[in-house]
Design a protein around this motif. Structure first.
Motif: not given
Length: 90
Positions: A5-21
Motif C-alpha cells: 500500500r502507498d503511504p498515507l499523506p500527512p493530511e490523512a492523519l488529521d482525524e487521528w491527530s485531532a482525536a489524540l490531541a
C-alpha cells in the motif's frame, strides 16, 4: 499498513491527530505532522526503522521539557535529524 500500500499523506492523519490531541489535552494547531513524519523518515533511513518512533518520542519529550513552544519543537527536531544524518555516516 502492508508493504503493497502507498503511504498515507500527512493530511490523512488529521482525524487521528485531532482525536489524540483532544485526549492528551493538546492544541491541534500545535501538532507538526509533516515535521514529525520527516523526522521519522530521516531516522529510519539514517539509523534504523525501529529508531524512528523512539526518536520522535524523545524529540517530543525534549521539546516539552524545554518550553513546548514551536521553537522548542523545531530545535528538538533539527537536533534529531542532524544526529541521524551524522549517524548514517558511521
Amino acid at each position: 499498513m502492508t508493504a503493497d500500500r502507498d503511504p498515507l499523506p500527512p493530511e490523512a492523519l488529521d482525524e487521528w491527530s485531532a482525536a489524540l490531541a483532544d485526549a492528551l489535552h493538546l492544541e491541534p494547531a500545535d501538532i507538526r505532522t509533516a515535521l514529525v513524519l520527516d523526522l521519522a523518515r530521516d531516522v529510519a533511513h539514517g539509523v534504523a526503522r525501529p529508531a524512528a518512533p523512539l526518536s520522535a518520542f524523545l524529540a517530543g519529550l525534549a521539546a516539552g521539557k524545554t518550553g513546548g513552544d514551536a521553537a522548542s519543537v523545531d530545535a528538538a527536531i533539527r537536533t534529531t535529524v542532524a544526529l541521524a544524518a551524522d549517524w548514517a555516516e558511521h
